[in-house]
Write an enzyme that holds these catalytic residues in place. Structure first.
Site, short mmCIF file in Angstrom:
data_model
loop_
_atom_site.label_atom_id
_atom_site.label_comp_id
_atom_site.label_asym_id
_atom_site.label_seq_id
_atom_site.Cartn_x
_atom_site.Cartn_y
_atom_site.Cartn_z
N HIS A 158 22.59 37.38 -8.74
CA HIS A 158 22.96 38.01 -7.47
C HIS A 158 21.77 38.10 -6.52
CE1 HIS A 158 26.59 39.48 -9.65
NE2 HIS A 158 25.72 39.68 -10.62
N SER A 279 6.45 24.59 15.04
CA SER A 279 7.36 24.94 16.12
C SER A 279 6.74 24.53 17.44
CB SER A 279 7.58 26.46 16.12
OG SER A 279 8.01 26.89 17.39
N LYS A 285 4.05 28.83 13.04
CA LYS A 285 5.13 28.43 12.13
C LYS A 285 4.78 27.24 11.24
CE LYS A 285 9.17 29.82 12.83
NZ LYS A 285 10.04 30.01 11.80
N ASN A 287 7.43 25.31 8.91
CA ASN A 287 8.85 25.35 8.53
C ASN A 287 9.19 24.36 7.42
OD1 ASN A 287 9.42 27.32 10.49
ND2 ASN A 287 9.62 25.75 12.08
N GLU A 292 15.32 21.92 4.09
CA GLU A 292 16.54 22.23 4.85
C GLU A 292 17.39 20.98 5.04
OE1 GLU A 292 14.83 25.95 7.50
OE2 GLU A 292 14.42 23.91 8.12
#
Ligand code: ARG
Length: 461
Positions: A158, A279, A285, A287, A292
């Site tokens: 969970h 970014s 940033k 990323n 992704e």
């Protein structure tokens, strides 16, 4: 090109008084995507020319002429050509090179079997590549596990801290998933690698071509047994798409984990500069775009599987033009799968684990609660009562802000006399872990054996 010349090059012009409309041509032509099958179509056509010699349609020198000409067709000519599909393109170019002789190459052959042959050859190549990349990914995963054989991390259910496990144990979980993917792709490869030529359009070949020889020459394991089945089915492509989908599913979950684990909130992993991006606005940033995109492309591959399922479900026997729609999903899934595998291997290879961070999380959370309850059960306290007791201990600690390490033998005994002094050692997450020695468990010595076994399995793949 003049209309007459175009009609002469078409594989089916004779029965028609006028040609297809521009609209229909634009709607139905597939060369712009099925030209990926060029190499397969050349190989298949060369093998078929030899098979035709075996049944007396071509002479040995004609086979030679045809095979030479086929290998001289420039692949790049297919880009922007106005032929209906790759099979038509190849025959048309062959005709330009060999004249009338080319008119014999299609004797007894149909594009329905050719399309099955070519796509099988192409998919086989992509599966070979996927198997190589999976092996690479499993290798770098094992290296990460071996680099940190005893690092402790919180295991989650969970997405809440559950029980301590080792980093190596966590990595080996993915090793298992990818080794099943390897198996699934190998099984798909087996069903893909069956030779359909000699099936005709649907009813079988009227020329007794040596199908076994064709299979051998083209590296197939076997020949298909039913000509109708060849024209009608694409389950072998679905097998590939399913195996690709499950592999992507596993890659996507690994990606999701590592996006989280490398976030500022977790801070366990530092992703390599080479697999991250910045970014355009926010200078700080870094990323995890590579991960992704793996996650994003997964949905796309599931879509490819669904697309072919839906295309096939209502088709009457045997071939229907709907089936031309099999190619783009298959091409796309293969590209996404192999791209994602290569990407994931690089991410894993260039990521750095900071073992002290998950270790601290494991120390601070109440991950040891189960170890303590089980130790109480070993000492004779019925498990349900032990569970209640430890539950109260956790509640008390949460309220008073105590961490497991804040408890001593004395304070534990004062909390409940059933908590024996030697149980205090279990407040260290590395301790209770040692009991999980049943095969498949996270005890460090068990994991070490599992690592060795995994290494051997990988070497024998
Ligand atoms: N381009 C077609 C396909 O990919 C080739 C088969 C054409 N067969 C036919 N009967 N029209 O399915």
């Amino acid at each position: 090109m003049s209309t007459e010349k175009k009609d002469a090059l078409k594989l089916w012009g004779g029965r028609f008084e006028s040609g297809p409309s521009d609209v229909f041509e634009r709607f139905s032509f597939s060369l712009h995507f099925d030209r990926k099958l060029f190499q397969a179509d050349i190989l298949g056509s060369q093998a078929y020319a030899r098979a035709l010699a075996g049944v007396g349609i071509l002479k040995a020198d004609e086979v030679q002429t045809i095979c030479d000409a086929l290998s001289r067709i420039p692949e790049e000519d297919a880009e922007g050509a106005d032929d209906e599909d790759i099979h038509t393109f190849v025959i048309a170019r062959l005709k330009e090179l060999t004249g009338e002789l080319a008119d014999k190459i299609h004797t007894g052959r149909s594009r329905n079997e050719q399309v099955s042959l070519d796509t099988r050859l192409w998919v086989r190549g992509e599966i070979n590549r996927a198997l190589e990349l999976l092996t690479l990914l499993m290798t770098v995963l094992l290296e990460s596990a071996e680099a940190h054989p005893e690092a402790v991390i919180p295991g989650y259910t969970h997405l809440r801290r559950a029980q301590p496990v080792t980093w190596a144990h966590y990595i080996l979980a993915y090793f298992e998933m990818f080794s099943r993917d390897y198996e699934r792709l190998s099984q798909a490869r087996k069903r893909v690698n069956v030779m359909p030529l000699g099936s005709g359009a649907l009813a079988g070949s009227g020329f007794p071509v040596d199908r076994e020889a064709l299979a051998q020459e083209l590296g197939f394991d076997a020949i298909t047994y039913n000509s109708l089945d060849v024209s009608a089915d694409r389950d072998w492509a679905l097998d590939f798409l399913y195996a690709a989908s499950v592999t992507m599913l596993h890659l996507s979950r690994l990606a999701e984990d590592w996006i989280l684990y490398s976030s500022e909130e977790f801070g366990w992993l530092e992703l390599g500069d080479g697999v991250t991006s910045g970014s355009s606005l926010m200078p700080q940033k870094k990323n995890p775009d590579s991960l992704e995109l793996i996650r994003g492309k997964t949905g796309r591959v599931f879509g490819d599987l669904t697309a072919l399922f839906v295309t096939m479900k209502g088709l009457p026997m045997t071939y229907n033009r709907d089936m031309q729609e099999d190619k783009e999903p298959v091409f796309d899934a293969a590209a996404q799968l192999n791209g994602a595998l290569e990407m994931a291997a690089l991410v894993v290879r260039t990521s750095v684990l900071k073992p002290e961070v998950p270790r601290q999380a494991a120390d601070e959370g109440w991950l040891v609660a189960t170890d303590l309850a089980e130790e109480l059960a070993r000492s004779g306290v019925p498990f349900h009562q032990a569970h209640q007791l430890v539950g109260r201990l956790v509640l008390d600690s949460v309220k008073s802000g105590k961490k497991p390490g804040d408890w001593t033998a004395e304070s534990l005994a004062a909390f409940d006399a059933r908590l024996k002094p030697e149980m205090a050692r279990l407040m260290d997450p590395s301790e209770g872990m040692k009991t999980r020695t049943a095969p498949g468990g996270t005890a460090p010595e068990t994991v070490r054996k599992a690592l060795n076994a995994a290494r051997k399995r990988l070497e024998s793949m």
